[in-house]
Design a protein around this motif. Structure first.
Motif, PDB file in Angstrom:
ATOM      1  N   VAL A  12      13.811   5.256  -4.136  1.00  0.00           N
ATOM      2  CA  VAL A  12      13.382   6.649  -3.982  1.00  0.00           C
ATOM      3  C   VAL A  12      12.300   6.966  -5.005  1.00  0.00           C
ATOM      4  N   HIS A  13      12.479   6.502  -6.231  1.00  0.00           N
ATOM      5  CA  HIS A  13      11.513   6.778  -7.297  1.00  0.00           C
ATOM      6  C   HIS A  13      10.238   5.962  -7.119  1.00  0.00           C
ATOM      7  N   VAL A  14      10.387   4.734  -6.635  1.00  0.00           N
ATOM      8  CA  VAL A  14       9.212   3.919  -6.337  1.00  0.00           C
ATOM      9  C   VAL A  14       8.392   4.573  -5.218  1.00  0.00           C
ATOM     10  N   ALA A  15       9.082   5.104  -4.208  1.00  0.00           N
ATOM     11  CA  ALA A  15       8.375   5.781  -3.115  1.00  0.00           C
ATOM     12  C   ALA A  15       7.583   6.979  -3.631  1.00  0.00           C
ATOM     13  N   LEU A  16       8.182   7.761  -4.512  1.00  0.00           N
ATOM     14  CA  LEU A  16       7.478   8.925  -5.067  1.00  0.00           C
ATOM     15  C   LEU A  16       6.213   8.505  -5.815  1.00  0.00           C
ATOM     16  N   ALA A  17       6.296   7.412  -6.566  1.00  0.00           N
ATOM     17  CA  ALA A  17       5.124   6.922  -7.282  1.00  0.00           C
ATOM     18  C   ALA A  17       4.050   6.445  -6.313  1.00  0.00           C
ATOM     19  N   GLY A  18       4.463   5.750  -5.247  1.00  0.00           N
ATOM     20  CA  GLY A  18       3.501   5.286  -4.258  1.00  0.00           C
ATOM     21  C   GLY A  18       2.816   6.432  -3.540  1.00  0.00           C
ATOM     22  N   ILE A  19       3.565   7.472  -3.228  1.00  0.00           N
ATOM     23  CA  ILE A  19       2.984   8.659  -2.585  1.00  0.00           C
ATOM     24  C   ILE A  19       1.975   9.318  -3.512  1.00  0.00           C
ATOM     25  N   ALA A  20       2.340   9.412  -4.808  1.00  0.00           N
ATOM     26  CA  ALA A  20       1.454  10.056  -5.780  1.00  0.00           C
ATOM     27  C   ALA A  20       0.119   9.332  -5.913  1.00  0.00           C
ATOM     28  N   ASP A  21       0.126   8.020  -5.669  1.00  0.00           N
ATOM     29  CA  ASP A  21      -1.103   7.228  -5.790  1.00  0.00           C
ATOM     30  C   ASP A  21      -1.955   7.265  -4.521  1.00  0.00           C
ATOM     31  N   SER A  22      -1.477   7.939  -3.507  1.00  0.00           N
ATOM     32  CA  SER A  22      -2.239   8.045  -2.260  1.00  0.00           C
ATOM     33  C   SER A  22      -2.630   9.500  -2.037  1.00  0.00           C
TER      34      SER A  22
ATOM     35  N   ASN B 253       3.986  15.708   6.346  1.00  0.00           N
ATOM     36  CA  ASN B 253       3.660  15.752   7.773  1.00  0.00           C
ATOM     37  C   ASN B 253       3.044  14.474   8.325  1.00  0.00           C
ATOM     38  N   ASP B 254       2.562  13.573   7.463  1.00  0.00           N
ATOM     39  CA  ASP B 254       1.807  12.418   7.940  1.00  0.00           C
ATOM     40  C   ASP B 254       2.677  11.212   8.266  1.00  0.00           C
ATOM     41  N   VAL B 255       3.717  10.968   7.481  1.00  0.00           N
ATOM     42  CA  VAL B 255       4.535   9.770   7.627  1.00  0.00           C
ATOM     43  C   VAL B 255       5.880  10.019   6.952  1.00  0.00           C
ATOM     44  N   THR B 256       6.929   9.407   7.481  1.00  0.00           N
ATOM     45  CA  THR B 256       8.263   9.477   6.883  1.00  0.00           C
ATOM     46  C   THR B 256       8.545   8.183   6.127  1.00  0.00           C
ATOM     47  N   ILE B 257       9.032   8.287   4.885  1.00  0.00           N
ATOM     48  CA  ILE B 257       9.522   7.134   4.134  1.00  0.00           C
ATOM     49  C   ILE B 257      11.032   7.268   4.012  1.00  0.00           C
TER      50      ILE B 257
ATOM     51  N   PHE C 109      10.101  -7.069  -6.838  1.00  0.00           N
ATOM     52  CA  PHE C 109      10.428  -5.679  -6.506  1.00  0.00           C
ATOM     53  C   PHE C 109       9.286  -5.013  -5.745  1.00  0.00           C
ATOM     54  N   PRO C 110       9.597  -4.282  -4.676  1.00  0.00           N
ATOM     55  CA  PRO C 110       8.570  -3.411  -4.097  1.00  0.00           C
ATOM     56  C   PRO C 110       8.146  -2.376  -5.135  1.00  0.00           C
ATOM     57  N   GLY C 111       6.856  -2.297  -5.387  1.00  0.00           N
ATOM     58  CA  GLY C 111       6.333  -1.336  -6.354  1.00  0.00           C
ATOM     59  C   GLY C 111       5.450  -0.304  -5.690  1.00  0.00           C
ATOM     60  N   PRO C 112       4.946   0.649  -6.467  1.00  0.00           N
ATOM     61  CA  PRO C 112       4.112   1.713  -5.907  1.00  0.00           C
ATOM     62  C   PRO C 112       2.901   1.205  -5.147  1.00  0.00           C
TER      63      PRO C 112
END
Length: 335
Positions: free
Chosen positions: A227-237, A216-220, A318-321
């Motif tokens: 896709v997998h990097v995004a999931l890792a970044g979300i998990a760290d926030s 609900n807060d933001v769309t990636i 590479f963009p990372g988490p």
């Protein structure tokens, strides 16, 4: 199956089902492809259905166009996406325009498969991400899977499509999805695992995005490896982000994007290719045009550096988490 096995299964299914399907490219026959995606297909289906070509990308694609106009459904492999450019004129001037130029008398139902992206220490000539170039060419479709199930279903859909499809396969995902993290010292992605993939025929429609994670807060917006990097970044926030896997960038599921951004009011766009001129710029423009009155923060782009592919620094490029997490915090700081 991992992604290589899923791609192999898709090709096997279509060779078995449709006598008009044939596969060719550099080393795809006897050797089974440099990444083994065509392993065993020549032995099972014969020398005329899966065969090797000279190192001549322009000739490979030109032959595919002629075969498609004749009524076949060729699947041409370009060994690395970096080497597709000798065939660029054939793709742009012939394949993309054939249906329109001939008034519908001929078309080019061809699929051009190619490994793309970095992560295997391939250097500048084996690691590029040229998807934005193909997305710009009207008449071409561009597909980028992020997991084995989608890879098989999308590849079957691409082969059955009557238009030319550029099918880009993220090399870092070939041997299994990963958790989006890596060890900078050795460059090994971790978290490899296989996925459930049906044995037979099924389709994942082109132009239909997937909601990987509700939020609900933001769309990636992401595709392929990111896709997998995004999931890792979300998990760290601690941010409730919604993740959309575009799956194909042409055709683009703009309706899914608009629904999500209208709900969250914020948008982050993530891709591995260089930021300037990347497909993220087009996505940002589309979101701004359609969701302006819903936006609560500027649209963020997280992407590769604006440099030639930096072989010695690819794990920094590479963009990372961490970069995803930082972007998440920036766009939600006024929540």
């Amino acid at each position: 199956m991992n992604m290589i096995q899923a791609l192999n299964s898709a090709l096997d299914v279509k060779l078995e089902q449709d006598p008009d399907v044939l596969i060719f490219g550099e080393d795809v026959g006897y050797f089974g492809g440099v990444f083994r995606a065509t392993d065993g297909l020549q032995k099972r289906h014969g020398l005329t259905r899966c065969f090797d070509t000279p190192i001549a990308e322009g000739g490979i694609v030109a032959a595919a166009i002629g075969m498609g106009a004749y009524g076949l459904r060729p699947v041409a492999e370009i060994q690395f996406a970096d080497y597709i450019f000798p065939a660029f004129d054939q793709l742009v001037s012939e394949a993309a325009r054939l249906r329109y130029r001939s008034g519908g008398q001929f078309w080019a139902p061809i699929t051009v498969r190619s490994p793309y992206g970095g992560g295997i220490f391939g250097g500048q000539t084996h690691s590029q991400s040229p998807e934005a170039i193909f997305a710009h060419i009207t008449g071409l479709k561009t597909v980028i899977p992020s997991n084995p199930y989608d890879a098989k279903g999308l590849l079957i859909a691409a082969i059955e499509d009557d238009d030319p499809v550029i099918f880009l396969e993220p090399k870092r995902l070939y041997n299994g999805p990963f958790d989006g993290r890596h060890d900078v010292a050795v460059g090994n992605w971790t978290g490899h695992r296989d996925a459930e993939v049906p044995e037979g025929h099924y389709l994942v429609p082109l132009g239909k995005a997937a909601i990987v994670r509700q939020g609900n807060d933001v769309t990636i917006l992401a595709y392929g490896t990111m896709v997998h990097v995004a999931l890792a970044g979300i998990a760290d926030s601690d941010i409730d982000a919604e993740l959309i896997d575009l799956r194909s960038i042409v055709p683009l599921d703009i309706d899914a994007i608009v629904r999500s951004v209208s709900k969250t009011g914020r948008c982050i766009i993530l891709h591995e290719a260089s930021r300037f001129g990347g497909f993220g710029g087009e996505l940002a423009a589309l979101v701004q045009e359609r969701c302006f009155y819903h936006l609560e923060a500027p649209i963020e782009r997280v992407a590769g550096w604006d440099t030639p592919y930096p072989h010695a620094f690819e794990w920094d490029y590479f963009p990372g988490p961490a970069r995803v997490t930082a972007a998440l915090r920036r766009v939600t700081e006024n929540l």
